[in-house]
Structure formats: C-alpha cells, structure tokens
Design a protein around this motif. Structure first.
Motif, PDB file in Angstrom:
ATOM      1  N   GLU A   1      46.174  50.925 108.419  1.00 16.02           N
ATOM      2  CA  GLU A   1      45.020  50.053 108.174  1.00 16.02           C
ATOM      3  C   GLU A   1      44.252  50.269 106.863  1.00 16.02           C
ATOM      4  O   GLU A   1      43.902  49.133 106.376  1.00 16.02           O
ATOM      5  CB  GLU A   1      44.309  50.567 109.546  1.00 16.02           C
ATOM      6  N   ARG A   2      44.423  51.397 106.405  1.00 18.04           N
ATOM      7  CA  ARG A   2      43.815  51.688 105.149  1.00 18.04           C
ATOM      8  C   ARG A   2      44.571  51.879 104.078  1.00 18.04           C
ATOM      9  O   ARG A   2      44.178  51.733 102.877  1.00 18.04           O
ATOM     10  CB  ARG A   2      42.771  52.818 105.433  1.00 18.04           C
ATOM     11  N   ASP A   3      45.832  52.670 104.163  1.00 19.70           N
ATOM     12  CA  ASP A   3      46.687  52.942 103.185  1.00 19.70           C
ATOM     13  C   ASP A   3      47.611  51.968 102.655  1.00 19.70           C
ATOM     14  O   ASP A   3      48.683  51.743 103.094  1.00 19.70           O
ATOM     15  CB  ASP A   3      47.423  54.125 103.604  1.00 19.70           C
ATOM     16  N   THR A   4      46.842  51.084 101.734  1.00 17.51           N
ATOM     17  CA  THR A   4      47.668  50.032 101.134  1.00 17.51           C
ATOM     18  C   THR A   4      48.508  50.672 100.005  1.00 17.51           C
ATOM     19  O   THR A   4      48.275  51.949  99.926  1.00 17.51           O
ATOM     20  CB  THR A   4      46.651  49.151 100.570  1.00 17.51           C
ATOM     21  N   PRO A   5      49.373  49.966  99.463  1.00 21.47           N
ATOM     22  CA  PRO A   5      50.467  50.657  98.520  1.00 21.47           C
ATOM     23  C   PRO A   5      49.319  50.943  97.296  1.00 21.47           C
ATOM     24  O   PRO A   5      49.847  52.258  96.710  1.00 21.47           O
ATOM     25  CB  PRO A   5      51.112  49.227  98.025  1.00 21.47           C
TER      26      PRO A   5
ATOM     27  N   ASP B   1      47.168  55.542  94.106  1.00 23.93           N
ATOM     28  CA  ASP B   1      46.245  56.244  93.442  1.00 23.93           C
ATOM     29  C   ASP B   1      46.024  57.824  94.137  1.00 23.93           C
ATOM     30  O   ASP B   1      45.967  58.758  93.329  1.00 23.93           O
ATOM     31  CB  ASP B   1      44.734  55.780  93.677  1.00 23.93           C
ATOM     32  N   TYR B   2      46.305  57.786  95.531  1.00 24.36           N
ATOM     33  CA  TYR B   2      46.106  59.168  95.847  1.00 24.36           C
ATOM     34  C   TYR B   2      47.423  60.087  95.420  1.00 24.36           C
ATOM     35  O   TYR B   2      47.117  61.357  95.222  1.00 24.36           O
ATOM     36  CB  TYR B   2      46.292  58.905  97.536  1.00 24.36           C
ATOM     37  N   LEU B   3      48.491  59.483  95.390  1.00 18.45           N
ATOM     38  CA  LEU B   3      49.692  60.308  95.125  1.00 18.45           C
ATOM     39  C   LEU B   3      49.652  60.763  93.625  1.00 18.45           C
ATOM     40  O   LEU B   3      50.679  61.725  93.131  1.00 18.45           O
ATOM     41  CB  LEU B   3      51.054  59.704  95.454  1.00 18.45           C
ATOM     42  N   SER B   4      48.859  60.234  92.621  1.00 21.31           N
ATOM     43  CA  SER B   4      48.908  60.397  91.424  1.00 21.31           C
ATOM     44  C   SER B   4      47.893  61.559  90.949  1.00 21.31           C
ATOM     45  O   SER B   4      47.342  61.954  89.999  1.00 21.31           O
ATOM     46  CB  SER B   4      48.430  59.382  90.429  1.00 21.31           C
ATOM     47  N   SER B   5      47.279  62.275  92.224  1.00 24.11           N
ATOM     48  CA  SER B   5      46.071  63.302  92.101  1.00 24.11           C
ATOM     49  C   SER B   5      46.796  64.659  91.336  1.00 24.11           C
ATOM     50  O   SER B   5      47.850  64.899  91.584  1.00 24.11           O
ATOM     51  CB  SER B   5      45.757  63.555  93.360  1.00 24.11           C
TER      52      SER B   5
ATOM     53  N   VAL C   1      56.576  61.431  93.961  1.00 26.05           N
ATOM     54  CA  VAL C   1      56.570  61.495  95.277  1.00 26.05           C
ATOM     55  C   VAL C   1      56.339  59.875  95.643  1.00 26.05           C
ATOM     56  O   VAL C   1      55.872  58.960  94.977  1.00 26.05           O
ATOM     57  CB  VAL C   1      55.149  61.711  95.937  1.00 26.05           C
ATOM     58  N   ILE C   2      57.489  59.406  96.385  1.00 26.28           N
ATOM     59  CA  ILE C   2      57.446  57.987  96.884  1.00 26.28           C
ATOM     60  C   ILE C   2      56.665  57.888  98.249  1.00 26.28           C
ATOM     61  O   ILE C   2      56.804  58.479  99.220  1.00 26.28           O
ATOM     62  CB  ILE C   2      58.934  57.714  97.379  1.00 26.28           C
ATOM     63  N   GLY C   3      55.371  57.081  98.096  1.00 27.15           N
ATOM     64  CA  GLY C   3      54.606  56.616  99.082  1.00 27.15           C
ATOM     65  C   GLY C   3      55.154  55.458  99.860  1.00 27.15           C
ATOM     66  O   GLY C   3      55.359  54.402  99.273  1.00 27.15           O
ATOM     67  N   LEU C   4      54.994  55.463 101.055  1.00 27.69           N
ATOM     68  CA  LEU C   4      55.270  54.266 101.962  1.00 27.69           C
ATOM     69  C   LEU C   4      54.249  54.087 103.234  1.00 27.69           C
ATOM     70  O   LEU C   4      53.918  54.987 103.658  1.00 27.69           O
ATOM     71  CB  LEU C   4      56.852  54.602 102.609  1.00 27.69           C
TER      72      LEU C   4
END
Length: 206
Positions: free
Chosen positions: A115-119, A124-128, A135-138
């Motif tokens: 619902e909140r976690d768009t691509p 942005d989050y995984l580049s912290s 990391v592959i975000g899905l």
C-alpha cells in the motif's frame, strides 16, 4: 458348515480385507501428501516457490532472479522502525565479513506493505547508508505479495487503521541456493559473524 461354503466365506473375507487395506493406503497417502512440508529428496522444508513482483526500477520479475546466485530473502517494509533496518544493517556487516565470497550472494527485500511501498519508495529506502549494496527490493499488488509470503511461509499482518498503521511480520531471513531452493533459515539475531559462517558453510556444501 460344509467345507466349500467355508472356503468361499474365507475368500470373501480376504477380498474385503484387501480392499479395505488398499482404501486405507490411498487415504493415508493422500493425507501425507496434503500435509507434506519437506522435500522428499533433500529433507529440507518446502520454502520458496513461484512469484511475480516488481523491483525498485519498475521491472516485473519472478522467482528466476534467484537462479545462479546464493540469495538471502527477507520480508519487511520501509516504515519498519526497528527490525528491518537492524536486519539490513547486519546483512551489510555480513557482506563485509564474507569479502570476495559476497560477490556470489544477493539480498532480496520483499515488502509486505504494498500500500505504501512503491518501487520508488523501495529504491530510496534501500540506498540508505549502512544498508547492503545491491539489495533487490520487490513489491507488487496485495495479491502478489500474499502469494510470495505464502510460498515462503512468511507471516505478516496489518495493525491499525489510517495513515499511522504498522505491520507485524516474521523476522526470519531465508537462505536460498543457486538452484532457487531453500537451504537454511537465518535467525534475525544470529549476528554478522555466525551468519557469514552459516552462509559460507552452505556454499561449500553446494
């Protein structure tokens, strides 16, 4: 009782007993198959399977992204206040401890909060800072995420309503082999050194 009727009666009983035995075998076999939770060939739990999701670059991917690499699969969400960033920080330390061996290891972060976690949110989050490289975000539709979580036996649950809701979820990280099959569960509190050792030992066994 004459001999012939006795023989016929005994034969009939034997046939009935055999039929009942076969029926029992079929029923028991069906129940075992329905409740089977391990791979007969490897003895490993049946964890993992087909999924179709979207990565942080907006590309649709499926379970074949696991092929050819050792993979740590982790279910979480970007609004997670503690366990998710802590786990990703630990996995970053694991990469560092593994050195060159980390080149054969990828990390897949599957959001249980579509619902909140768009691509873009995942990107942005995984580049912290402090998170692992590459990391592959899905993410995906609620139905797609539910299917992936079910395949991995990963628990999650929405808690609360409105913008302030959160998500309860399991903390296990799943180590998958280059064939896309489950190898081991990694406890969230195992620590970088023991996690690196566990992965390296699995790599040696193949």
């Amino acid at each position: 009782m004459p001999r012939r009727p006795v023989i016929l009666f005994a034969a009939a009983c034997a046939v009935i007993a055999l039929a009942l035995g076969l029926i029992t075998m079929v029923v028991v076999g069906s129940r075992q198959q329905a409740t089977q939770t391990t791979d007969v060939a490897t003895g490993q739990p049946l964890v993992g399977g087909d999924f179709t999701l979207t990565n942080q670059d907006g590309q649709v991917v499926d379970q074949t992204i696991l092929n050819g690499k050792w993979t740590l699969v982790f279910f979480g969400f970007t609004y997670c206040p503690d366990y998710c960033p802590t786990t990703l920080g630990v996995l970053n330390a694991v990469q560092e401890r593994m050195g060159d061996k980390a080149k054969d290891l990828q990390i897949v972060f599957i959001s249980i909060d579509p619902e909140r976690d768009t691509p873009q949110m995942l990107k942005d989050y995984l580049s912290s800072d402090g998170f692992p490289d590459g990391v592959i975000g899905l993410t995906g539709t609620p139905e797609q995420v539910a299917k992936a979580a079910k395949a991995y036996r990963a628990f999650y649950q929405k808690v609360g309503e409105g913008e302030g809701y959160t998500m309860n979820h399991g903390l296990t990280v799943y180590l998958m082999g280059p064939d896309g099959k489950f190898r081991s569960a990694v406890a969230h509190d195992l620590g970088p050194s023991r996690t690196a050792t566990l992965i390296e030992n699995a790599m040696e066994k193949g």
